[in-house]
Design an enzyme around this catalytic site. Structure first.
Site, PDB file in Angstrom:
ATOM      1  N   GLY A 125      57.100  59.564  64.948  1.00 48.86           N
ATOM      2  CA  GLY A 125      56.669  59.304  63.619  1.00 48.86           C
ATOM      3  C   GLY A 125      57.089  57.616  63.345  1.00 48.86           C
ATOM      4  O   GLY A 125      57.077  56.999  62.277  1.00 48.86           O
ATOM      5  N   THR A 174      56.653  53.607  63.175  1.00 49.50           N
ATOM      6  CA  THR A 174      55.170  52.910  62.705  1.00 49.50           C
ATOM      7  C   THR A 174      55.574  51.340  63.303  1.00 49.50           C
ATOM      8  O   THR A 174      56.516  51.183  63.861  1.00 49.50           O
ATOM      9  CB  THR A 174      55.295  52.915  61.392  1.00 49.50           C
ATOM     10  OG1 THR A 174      56.429  52.342  60.797  1.00 49.50           O
ATOM     11  CG2 THR A 174      54.881  54.268  60.798  1.00 49.50           C
ATOM     12  N   ALA A 224      52.029  60.963  63.837  1.00 50.36           N
ATOM     13  CA  ALA A 224      51.620  60.753  62.373  1.00 50.36           C
ATOM     14  C   ALA A 224      52.509  59.623  61.780  1.00 50.36           C
ATOM     15  O   ALA A 224      53.542  59.341  62.258  1.00 50.36           O
ATOM     16  CB  ALA A 224      51.877  61.828  61.706  1.00 50.36           C
ATOM     17  N   SER A 225      51.913  58.784  60.976  1.00 52.27           N
ATOM     18  CA  SER A 225      52.553  57.942  60.110  1.00 52.27           C
ATOM     19  C   SER A 225      53.580  58.308  59.237  1.00 52.27           C
ATOM     20  O   SER A 225      54.478  57.746  58.569  1.00 52.27           O
ATOM     21  CB  SER A 225      51.597  56.798  59.586  1.00 52.27           C
ATOM     22  OG  SER A 225      50.880  57.400  58.672  1.00 52.27           O
ATOM     23  N   ASN A 226      53.215  59.466  58.799  1.00 53.82           N
ATOM     24  CA  ASN A 226      53.973  60.520  57.933  1.00 53.82           C
ATOM     25  C   ASN A 226      53.707  62.036  58.111  1.00 53.82           C
ATOM     26  O   ASN A 226      52.650  62.342  58.035  1.00 53.82           O
ATOM     27  CB  ASN A 226      53.343  59.925  56.265  1.00 53.82           C
ATOM     28  CG  ASN A 226      54.437  60.377  55.248  1.00 53.82           C
ATOM     29  OD1 ASN A 226      54.725  61.688  55.278  1.00 53.82           O
ATOM     30  ND2 ASN A 226      54.581  59.517  54.284  1.00 53.82           N
ATOM     31  N   HIS A 247      59.216  51.072  49.312  1.00 51.20           N
ATOM     32  CA  HIS A 247      60.170  51.831  50.205  1.00 51.20           C
ATOM     33  C   HIS A 247      61.552  51.404  50.156  1.00 51.20           C
ATOM     34  O   HIS A 247      61.885  50.244  49.170  1.00 51.20           O
ATOM     35  CB  HIS A 247      59.831  51.678  51.532  1.00 51.20           C
ATOM     36  CG  HIS A 247      58.593  52.653  52.061  1.00 51.20           C
ATOM     37  ND1 HIS A 247      57.101  52.556  51.925  1.00 51.20           N
ATOM     38  CD2 HIS A 247      58.541  53.925  52.530  1.00 51.20           C
ATOM     39  CE1 HIS A 247      56.585  53.470  52.349  1.00 51.20           C
ATOM     40  NE2 HIS A 247      57.475  54.575  52.740  1.00 51.20           N
ATOM     41  N   HIS A 248      62.460  51.970  50.396  1.00 47.53           N
ATOM     42  CA  HIS A 248      63.986  51.562  50.646  1.00 47.53           C
ATOM     43  C   HIS A 248      64.084  50.192  51.495  1.00 47.53           C
ATOM     44  O   HIS A 248      63.243  49.697  52.279  1.00 47.53           O
ATOM     45  CB  HIS A 248      65.044  52.570  51.441  1.00 47.53           C
ATOM     46  CG  HIS A 248      64.413  52.991  52.423  1.00 47.53           C
ATOM     47  ND1 HIS A 248      64.610  52.116  53.795  1.00 47.53           N
ATOM     48  CD2 HIS A 248      63.487  53.938  53.045  1.00 47.53           C
ATOM     49  CE1 HIS A 248      64.325  52.850  54.865  1.00 47.53           C
ATOM     50  NE2 HIS A 248      63.538  54.103  54.455  1.00 47.53           N
ATOM     51  N   LYS A 256      63.500  49.711  55.209  1.00 45.60           N
ATOM     52  CA  LYS A 256      62.453  49.977  55.866  1.00 45.60           C
ATOM     53  C   LYS A 256      62.004  48.398  56.522  1.00 45.60           C
ATOM     54  O   LYS A 256      61.947  47.411  56.098  1.00 45.60           O
ATOM     55  CB  LYS A 256      61.185  50.323  54.762  1.00 45.60           C
ATOM     56  CG  LYS A 256      60.115  50.249  55.359  1.00 45.60           C
ATOM     57  CD  LYS A 256      59.831  51.723  56.031  1.00 45.60           C
ATOM     58  CE  LYS A 256      58.254  51.888  56.359  1.00 45.60           C
ATOM     59  NZ  LYS A 256      58.114  53.034  57.166  1.00 45.60           N
ATOM     60  N   GLY A 315      53.522  52.268  57.603  1.00 40.03           N
ATOM     61  CA  GLY A 315      52.467  53.105  58.321  1.00 40.03           C
ATOM     62  C   GLY A 315      51.674  54.148  57.333  1.00 40.03           C
ATOM     63  O   GLY A 315      50.625  53.904  57.722  1.00 40.03           O
ATOM     64  N   THR A 316      52.420  54.591  56.582  1.00 45.65           N
ATOM     65  CA  THR A 316      51.553  55.378  55.548  1.00 45.65           C
ATOM     66  C   THR A 316      50.752  54.517  54.819  1.00 45.65           C
ATOM     67  O   THR A 316      49.462  55.043  54.312  1.00 45.65           O
ATOM     68  CB  THR A 316      52.512  56.276  54.650  1.00 45.65           C
ATOM     69  OG1 THR A 316      53.270  56.983  55.301  1.00 45.65           O
ATOM     70  CG2 THR A 316      51.817  56.938  53.634  1.00 45.65           C
TER      71      THR A 316
END
Length: 238
Positions: A75, A77, A100-102, A135-136, A139, A145-146
């Site tokens: 996962g 990215t 998967a990016s998410n 995001h936090h 990150k 990535g999502t």
């Protein structure tokens, strides 16, 4: 399953809790403090590796798993410039690779609906499309990535746009992804179609990392006995 965790940050710890609750075994935890111990794991003692690390280390970790017969779920990215190389390694060694990016089921349904809406909205040029992701503060990659996967889903229909751009809304020939970093935000992604008279939004807001961990462990189980490169669309039949 005997699971090797590569990356033991917030996501790694959440995946550990989820996997243990489902009766799986965590046989090892690799992070930057003991990276050299990765060489202790092979297909003989590991059913699957779940890899959530940083852009600079992800490809090396994935390559190790693929060349040593360990199915790997990643996962991470920010490393996708080497994705094609990983795909070739997977084919060369007859490996198993899930990316998967998410991993949230909800996010992947969001991806699915995003692609459908974009395929319809492209015919209404009065609407300007844009993406916002939050995001936090920890990150690392920007945009997420999502966010990039969301953009790719839109660009598949918007052939007149020349790719995506990060934090540059003045660039009208590309799809803008606005990135924000705030304390204690798990992940928010919003696609907006704006016109002079109204606005349409499609969004996903994560309340915790549990959904990501559930999906990653689900993917690890699904990957058992399979060869090749897979993603959430394959597992969820989207």
């Amino acid at each position: 399953m005997k699971i090797l965790l590569i990356g033991y940050g917030k996501m790694g710890k959440t995946i550990e809790q989820t996997a243990l609750a489902k009766g799986h075994e965590i046989i090892g935890k690799i992070d930057h403090t003991n990276a050299e111990e990765l060489q202790n794991y092979t297909s003989e003692n590991t059913d699957v590796a779940i890899e959530f690390t940083h852009p600079e280390s992800a490809f090396g970790n994935i390559s190790y798993c693929l060349t040593h017969g360990i199915p790997v779920v990643s996962g991470s990215t920010g490393w996708l410039d080497k994705f094609e190389e990983a795909t070739k390694l997977c084919a060369q060694y007859g490996g198993s690779f899930f990316y998967a990016s998410n991993y949230s089921v909800g996010v992947n349904l969001f991806f699915h609906f995003n692609e459908y809406i974009a395929s319809k909205m492209k015919d209404y040029q009065e609407y300007q499309v844009a993406i916002r992701e939050v995001h936090h503060l920890q990150k690392v990659d920007k945009p997420s990535g999502t966010g990039i996967t969301t953009a790719e889903g839109i660009l598949a229909s918007y052939k007149d746009l020349e790719g995506w751009v990060s934090d540059n809304p003045e660039e009208k020939t590309k799809l803008n992804i606005a990135s924000e970093r705030e304390p204690d935000v798990v992940g928010t992604h919003i696609v907006t179609y704006s016109s002079e008279v109204d606005q349409i939004e499609l969004g996903h807001i994560a309340h915790s990392r549990a959904g990501f961990a559930e999906g990653a462990v689900m993917a690890a189980a699904w990957l058992q006995g399979r060869q090749g490169v897979y993603g959430m669309k394959d597992m969820l039949n989207l």
